[in-house]
Design an enzyme around this catalytic site. Structure first.
Site, short mmCIF file in Angstrom:
data_model
loop_
_atom_site.label_atom_id
_atom_site.label_comp_id
_atom_site.label_asym_id
_atom_site.label_seq_id
_atom_site.Cartn_x
_atom_site.Cartn_y
_atom_site.Cartn_z
N ASP A 38 0.83 -1.21 0.00
CA ASP A 38 0.00 0.00 0.00
C ASP A 38 0.87 1.26 0.00
O ASP A 38 1.96 1.27 0.55
CB ASP A 38 -0.92 -0.01 1.24
CG ASP A 38 -2.09 0.95 1.09
OD1 ASP A 38 -2.31 1.48 -0.02
OD2 ASP A 38 -2.78 1.19 2.10
N LEU A 59 11.25 -20.69 -1.59
CA LEU A 59 10.16 -19.81 -1.14
C LEU A 59 8.90 -20.00 -2.00
O LEU A 59 8.98 -20.08 -3.23
CB LEU A 59 10.63 -18.35 -1.28
CG LEU A 59 9.62 -17.25 -0.96
CD1 LEU A 59 9.30 -17.22 0.53
CD2 LEU A 59 10.16 -15.88 -1.38
N HIS A 89 3.33 2.42 -8.89
CA HIS A 89 3.21 0.97 -9.07
C HIS A 89 4.48 0.41 -9.71
O HIS A 89 4.94 -0.68 -9.37
CB HIS A 89 1.99 0.62 -9.92
CG HIS A 89 0.70 1.05 -9.30
ND1 HIS A 89 0.41 0.83 -7.97
CD2 HIS A 89 -0.38 1.72 -9.81
CE1 HIS A 89 -0.79 1.31 -7.69
NE2 HIS A 89 -1.29 1.87 -8.79
N ARG A 96 -5.55 -1.16 8.71
CA ARG A 96 -6.71 -2.02 8.44
C ARG A 96 -6.31 -3.21 7.57
O ARG A 96 -5.24 -3.23 6.98
CB ARG A 96 -7.86 -1.23 7.82
CG ARG A 96 -7.47 -0.40 6.64
CD ARG A 96 -8.67 0.33 6.03
NE ARG A 96 -8.21 1.11 4.91
CZ ARG A 96 -7.91 2.40 4.95
NH1 ARG A 96 -8.08 3.09 6.06
NH2 ARG A 96 -7.46 3.02 3.89
N ARG A 135 0.15 7.30 -3.28
CA ARG A 135 0.55 8.50 -2.51
C ARG A 135 2.04 8.81 -2.69
O ARG A 135 2.42 9.97 -2.78
CB ARG A 135 0.22 8.30 -1.02
CG ARG A 135 -1.23 8.57 -0.70
CD ARG A 135 -1.63 8.02 0.63
NE ARG A 135 -1.76 6.57 0.57
CZ ARG A 135 -1.80 5.77 1.63
NH1 ARG A 135 -1.66 6.26 2.83
NH2 ARG A 135 -1.93 4.47 1.47
N TRP A 136 2.84 7.79 -2.79
CA TRP A 136 4.29 7.99 -3.03
C TRP A 136 4.48 8.78 -4.32
O TRP A 136 5.23 9.75 -4.36
CB TRP A 136 4.97 6.62 -3.12
CG TRP A 136 6.44 6.65 -3.40
CD1 TRP A 136 7.44 6.70 -2.47
CD2 TRP A 136 7.08 6.61 -4.69
NE1 TRP A 136 8.67 6.69 -3.10
CE2 TRP A 136 8.47 6.64 -4.47
CE3 TRP A 136 6.62 6.56 -6.01
CZ2 TRP A 136 9.41 6.62 -5.49
CZ3 TRP A 136 7.55 6.54 -7.03
CH2 TRP A 136 8.92 6.57 -6.78
C1 FPP Z 1 -1.50 -0.28 -3.43
O1 FPP Z 1 -1.09 1.07 -3.47
C2 FPP Z 1 -0.92 -1.03 -4.50
C3 FPP Z 1 -1.60 -1.68 -5.47
C4 FPP Z 1 -3.06 -1.69 -5.59
C5 FPP Z 1 -0.86 -2.41 -6.51
C6 FPP Z 1 0.30 -3.24 -6.05
C7 FPP Z 1 1.06 -3.62 -7.20
C8 FPP Z 1 2.38 -3.65 -7.34
C9 FPP Z 1 3.39 -3.42 -6.30
C10 FPP Z 1 2.84 -3.89 -8.69
C11 FPP Z 1 3.67 -5.05 -8.89
C12 FPP Z 1 3.16 -6.33 -8.57
C13 FPP Z 1 3.33 -7.41 -9.36
C14 FPP Z 1 2.91 -8.73 -8.88
C15 FPP Z 1 3.92 -7.28 -10.72
P1 FPP Z 1 -2.21 2.16 -3.68
O2 FPP Z 1 -2.32 2.41 -5.16
O3 FPP Z 1 -3.46 1.70 -3.02
O4 FPP Z 1 -1.60 3.38 -2.97
P2 FPP Z 1 -2.43 4.59 -2.32
O5 FPP Z 1 -3.19 4.01 -1.17
O6 FPP Z 1 -1.36 5.52 -1.90
O7 FPP Z 1 -3.31 5.14 -3.40
#
Ligand code: FPP
Length: 233
Positions: free
Chosen positions: A12, A124, A29, A186, A16-17
């Site tokens: 998560d 793993l 992402h 959460r 925001r990053w």
């Molecule tokens: C949550 O951050 C992140 C996601 C919904 C996507 C996670 C995906 C990756 C790390 C990409 C790579 C994964 C694979 C398997 C190739 P958010 O977008 O909810 O962040 P925010 O809460 O700041 O909006």
């Protein structure tokens, strides 16, 4: 360092990053994916974890803007199509958990192939929770069990916690330690059955900054926890 049998990570804070850096959310992402690759290889090489479950896309995430969903799907597809050789060299086994029927067929094909190609690896186990919901997993397991009862393959008296676990997407051990990055406290429907006795850790760090030093800090935190499983020591 202490070993963790089953580690869960709710990825998560990518969005925001990126936003705080004036970038498009998708760039969060992209960076998150790079960080995740490093974490997987590190945990495997150091033999710190036996099972790693990653919440990378919930069923609710489909409601995000189409552009972002498309970007993520392409990122997943590219990853799943290209990691096979490396994961086989590294002895990493891949599982997927989630409702495949909501995903594009080219992505499902890549997932099935990757699971198949890595199925004999003994290092793993990485369980990607993609198009995943914890309640949906419990509902889907219930349907499987009911079907077996209807087909006389199973008696109702045989249903217990062990049998229920065997009918989930994968028969994984309980999660021992669950990390959710970005400061949100959460669970958001992640592995509800498997987290019954998990220890939780909610670092403020956004996932794209969750580097190996942060991972080591998390393990130090886990080492301090006093797990009693409802018993008295
Ligand atoms: C949550 O951050 C992140 C996601 C919904 C996507 C996670 C995906 C990756 C790390 C990409 C790579 C994964 C694979 C398997 C190739 P958010 O977008 O909810 O962040 P925010 O809460 O700041 O909006």
């Amino acid at each position: 360092m202490v070993k963790i049998n089953h580690l869960g990570i709710i990825v998560d804070g990518n969005g925001r990053w990126a936003k705080e850096k004036g970038l498009n959310r998708s760039m969060g992402h992209k960076r998150g994916a790079e960080v995740l690759k490093d974490i997987i290889l590190y945990l495997n090489r150091e033999k710190l974890v036996n099972y790693l479950s990653l919440y990378v896309f919930s069923t609710e995430n489909f409601d995000r803007p189409q552009e972002e969903v498309n970007y993520l799907m392409e990122l997943f597809l590219k990853w799943f199509k290209t990691v096979e050789k490396e994961y086989t060299q590294e002895n990493i086994k891949v599982y997927f958990s989630g409702r495949k029927e909501y995903l594009r067929s080219d992505i499902v094909d890549a997932m099935i192939l990757l699971e198949e190609k890595t199925k004999n690896n003994t290092g793993l186990v990485v369980n990607f929770c993609l198009s995943y919901g914890g309640r949906a997993e419990i509902v889907d397991a219930t349907k499987k069990i009911v079907n077996k009862v209807i087909n006389n393959e199973l008696n109702i008296e045989d249903i217990d916690e062990k049998l229920f676990s065997q009918n989930l997407y994968h028969n994984l051990p309980d999660i021992d330690f669950l990390i959710r990055t970005s400061g949100e406290n959460r669970i958001s429907n992640f592995m509800l059955w498997q987290i019954s006795y998990a220890e939780f850790y909610f670092p403020k760090t956004y996932f794209p900054d969750f580097n190996l030093d942060e991972v080591k800090k998390a393990f130090e935190e886990y080492a301090k926890r006093d797990r009693r499983f409802g018993r008295v020591k």
